[in-house]
Design a protein around this motif. Structure first.
Motif, PDB file in Angstrom:
ATOM      1  N   ASP A  52       0.978  -1.226   0.001  1.00  0.00           N
ATOM      2  CA  ASP A  52       0.039  -0.093  -0.012  1.00  0.00           C
ATOM      3  C   ASP A  52       1.022   1.175   0.066  1.00  0.00           C
ATOM      4  OD1 ASP A  52      -2.470   1.494   0.184  1.00  0.00           O
ATOM      5  OD2 ASP A  52      -3.014   0.755   1.920  1.00  0.00           O
ATOM      6  N   ASP A  67      -8.402   9.597  -5.725  1.00  0.00           N
ATOM      7  CA  ASP A  67      -7.290   9.067  -4.879  1.00  0.00           C
ATOM      8  C   ASP A  67      -6.086   9.182  -5.468  1.00  0.00           C
ATOM      9  OD1 ASP A  67      -5.775   7.580  -3.309  1.00  0.00           O
ATOM     10  OD2 ASP A  67      -6.947   5.681  -3.703  1.00  0.00           O
ATOM     11  N   ARG A  70      -3.299   6.285  -5.320  1.00  0.00           N
ATOM     12  CA  ARG A  70      -3.363   5.248  -6.361  1.00  0.00           C
ATOM     13  C   ARG A  70      -3.078   5.803  -7.722  1.00  0.00           C
ATOM     14  NH1 ARG A  70      -2.806   0.417  -8.227  1.00  0.00           N
ATOM     15  NH2 ARG A  70      -4.466  -0.146  -9.632  1.00  0.00           N
ATOM     16  N   VAL A  73       0.791   5.841  -7.793  1.00  0.00           N
ATOM     17  CA  VAL A  73       1.087   4.444  -8.155  1.00  0.00           C
ATOM     18  C   VAL A  73       1.112   4.035  -9.427  1.00  0.00           C
ATOM     19  CG1 VAL A  73       0.451   2.011  -7.612  1.00  0.00           C
ATOM     20  CG2 VAL A  73       0.703   3.734  -5.832  1.00  0.00           C
ATOM     21  N   GLN A  80       0.479  -3.492 -10.587  1.00  0.00           N
ATOM     22  CA  GLN A  80      -0.725  -3.265 -10.587  1.00  0.00           C
ATOM     23  C   GLN A  80      -1.473  -3.714  -9.188  1.00  0.00           C
ATOM     24  OE1 GLN A  80      -3.176  -1.893 -12.915  1.00  0.00           O
ATOM     25  NE2 GLN A  80      -1.369  -1.041 -13.914  1.00  0.00           N
ATOM     26  N   THR A  82      -0.223  -2.919  -6.311  1.00  0.00           N
ATOM     27  CA  THR A  82       0.010  -1.875  -5.170  1.00  0.00           C
ATOM     28  C   THR A  82      -1.100  -0.905  -5.230  1.00  0.00           C
ATOM     29  OG1 THR A  82       2.345  -1.974  -5.758  1.00  0.00           O
ATOM     30  CG2 THR A  82       1.576  -0.088  -4.531  1.00  0.00           C
ATOM     31  N   ALA A  83      -1.568  -1.064  -3.828  1.00  0.00           N
ATOM     32  CA  ALA A  83      -2.745  -0.185  -3.606  1.00  0.00           C
ATOM     33  C   ALA A  83      -2.374   1.362  -3.269  1.00  0.00           C
ATOM     34  CB  ALA A  83      -3.507  -0.726  -2.450  1.00  0.00           C
ATOM     35  N   GLY A  84      -3.234   2.115  -3.177  1.00  0.00           N
ATOM     36  CA  GLY A  84      -2.982   3.350  -2.748  1.00  0.00           C
ATOM     37  C   GLY A  84      -4.178   4.038  -2.400  1.00  0.00           C
ATOM     38  N   VAL A  85      -4.125   4.994  -1.183  1.00  0.00           N
ATOM     39  CA  VAL A  85      -5.121   5.378  -0.292  1.00  0.00           C
ATOM     40  C   VAL A  85      -4.896   6.924  -0.306  1.00  0.00           C
ATOM     41  CG1 VAL A  85      -4.539   4.522   1.675  1.00  0.00           C
ATOM     42  CG2 VAL A  85      -6.904   5.380   1.406  1.00  0.00           C
ATOM     43  N   GLN A  86      -5.746   7.927  -0.216  1.00  0.00           N
ATOM     44  CA  GLN A  86      -5.555   9.096   0.258  1.00  0.00           C
ATOM     45  C   GLN A  86      -6.108   9.560   1.574  1.00  0.00           C
ATOM     46  OE1 GLN A  86      -8.221  11.704  -0.322  1.00  0.00           O
ATOM     47  NE2 GLN A  86      -6.718  12.784   1.019  1.00  0.00           N
TER      48      GLN A  86
END
Length: 162
Positions: A52, A67, A70, A73, A80, A82-86
């Protein structure tokens, strides 16, 4: 609880947050993309091992909306998977994002996470996301809302910082 270690840190360039500032032409997405690429390249990182990416962003609107973690990323050509969060915790957003990334590792939710913050105040001005806290007298008075600059001046005066 699993131990968590910081393996690398990257700092983006900084300038004055105004429309004619030195970084006005650089988007928040480009700043975060450059940072993720630097982490990858400096550490020969297999990005499929990053569970993440947590990025703090105070005003997630316009070009730094959605986001952005993401999107960064994907823009940095990470795996692909790998997650992403704001997240937004106002001026502590980057610190909180780093804390959340560490907590994911310590709790076993993630083996590897990246935490940080991104903002382009030259392109997306302070308060761009709106909200009632500073503009609605009912909540501003009830919560003793004070702009950060005034708060900083009060703390410096009270405790004798120059």
């Amino acid at each position: 609880m699993t131990e968590c270690f910081v393996y690398d840190t990257v700092r983006t360039p900084r300038g004055k947050g105004k429309k004619d500032g030195a970084l006005h032409e650089v988007t928040a997405l480009e700043l975060s993309t450059q940072t993720l690429k630097a982490i990858r390249d400096r550490n020969d990182l297999d990005t499929s091992k990053v569970d993440d990416v947590v990025l703090g962003c105070v005003d997630p609107v316009g070009e730094q909306g959605g986001d952005i973690a993401r999107i960064a990323v994907l823009n940095a050509d990470y795996a692909q998977t790998t997650a992403g969060v704001q997240i937004n915790r106002f001026c502590a957003s980057g610190l909180e994002a780093t804390n959340m990334a560490a907590a994911k590792v310590m709790s076993g939710e993630a083996d590897m996470a990246i935490g940080g913050g991104v903002e382009s105040m030259s392109r997306v001005g302070m308060g761009a996301s709106g909200g009632s806290w500073s503009t609605d007298p009912g909540i501003a008075f009830k919560s003793y809302f004070t702009p950060q600059g005034i708060g900083a001046d009060l703390i410096c005066t009270k405790y004798g910082f120059s």
